[in-house]
Write an enzyme that holds these catalytic residues in place. Structure first.
Site, PDB file in Angstrom:
ATOM      1  N   THR A  18     -52.831 -24.738 -19.199  1.00 28.49           N
ATOM      2  CA  THR A  18     -53.849 -24.737 -20.251  1.00 28.49           C
ATOM      3  C   THR A  18     -53.918 -26.096 -20.956  1.00 28.49           C
ATOM      4  O   THR A  18     -53.004 -26.904 -20.883  1.00 28.49           O
ATOM      5  CB  THR A  18     -53.575 -23.624 -21.282  1.00 28.49           C
ATOM      6  OG1 THR A  18     -52.323 -23.857 -21.913  1.00 28.49           O
ATOM      7  CG2 THR A  18     -53.572 -22.259 -20.623  1.00 28.49           C
ATOM      8  N   ASP A  19     -55.021 -26.309 -21.667  1.00 29.01           N
ATOM      9  CA  ASP A  19     -55.225 -27.567 -22.384  1.00 29.01           C
ATOM     10  C   ASP A  19     -55.197 -27.311 -23.894  1.00 29.01           C
ATOM     11  O   ASP A  19     -54.828 -26.228 -24.341  1.00 29.01           O
ATOM     12  CB  ASP A  19     -56.531 -28.237 -21.945  1.00 29.01           C
ATOM     13  CG  ASP A  19     -57.766 -27.377 -22.216  1.00 29.01           C
ATOM     14  OD1 ASP A  19     -57.699 -26.414 -23.024  1.00 29.01           O
ATOM     15  OD2 ASP A  19     -58.814 -27.668 -21.621  1.00 29.01           O
ATOM     16  N   ALA A  20     -55.605 -28.287 -24.658  1.00 27.68           N
ATOM     17  CA  ALA A  20     -55.565 -28.186 -26.118  1.00 27.68           C
ATOM     18  C   ALA A  20     -56.496 -27.103 -26.669  1.00 27.68           C
ATOM     19  O   ALA A  20     -56.335 -26.669 -27.799  1.00 27.68           O
ATOM     20  CB  ALA A  20     -55.913 -29.535 -26.741  1.00 27.68           C
ATOM     21  N   VAL A  23     -57.335 -23.032 -22.993  1.00 28.34           N
ATOM     22  CA  VAL A  23     -57.947 -22.514 -21.775  1.00 28.34           C
ATOM     23  C   VAL A  23     -57.420 -23.323 -20.592  1.00 28.34           C
ATOM     24  O   VAL A  23     -56.880 -24.419 -20.756  1.00 28.34           O
ATOM     25  CB  VAL A  23     -59.499 -22.562 -21.814  1.00 28.34           C
ATOM     26  CG1 VAL A  23     -60.049 -21.712 -22.949  1.00 28.34           C
ATOM     27  CG2 VAL A  23     -59.999 -23.980 -21.906  1.00 28.34           C
TER      28      VAL A  23
END
Length: 144
Positions: A18-20, A23
């Site tokens: 996931t990212d910031a 998601v």
């Protein structure tokens, strides 16, 4: 050739994917394509390790992905995979990534590949691997 059922590949999203925004980062979908493609070949009784042992390499020539709806940490996706084009040297694999219940299409895309020998020269598998050639030809004709 007898038609076997290739089952979808399931992947549970890991936190590191996931990212910031919490998601799945877009780059991971291409990784999932590879996981699903290797699973597909294994189900078809052509594991990649066997293909390499026979002297063939299958590099990625191109990859594309259309993102439709975000996937989040902890969710499980199922990836449907099929061979859609094959000319004896090059082939295309299509992917559809759904939620676990197969209700939401999260992404779809494709990868293009070719068969190379160990010296990185394109190779037609028709004579060197007739079983693989027959399978890819059959799948291409029956996935239309």
């Amino acid at each position: 050739m007898m038609e076997e059922e290739i089952k979808p590949y399931f992947h549970k999203v890991q936190y590191y994917e996931t990212d910031a925004m919490a998601v799945v980062h877009h780059s991971n979908y291409i990784r999932w394509f590879e996981e699903a493609r290797l699973d597909y070949l294994e189900q078809a009784k052509f594991p990649y390790s066997e293909i390499e042992a026979r002297g063939f390499l299958i590099p990625v020539l191109s990859a594309s992905c259309e993102y439709r709806q975000a996937v989040r940490f902890g969710e499980t996706v199922q990836i449907e995979t099929e061979i859609t084009k094959f000319n004896g040297i090059k082939f295309t694999v299509a992917y559809q990534i759904y939620d676990e219940a197969h209700q939401v299409l999260h992404a779809q895309g494709s990868t293009e590949h070719c068969f190379l020998d160990r010296e990185f020269h394109p190779i037609s598998i028709k004579r060197k691997a007739p079983d693989l050639y027959e399978y890819f030809t059959y799948k291409t004709l029956h996935n239309r």
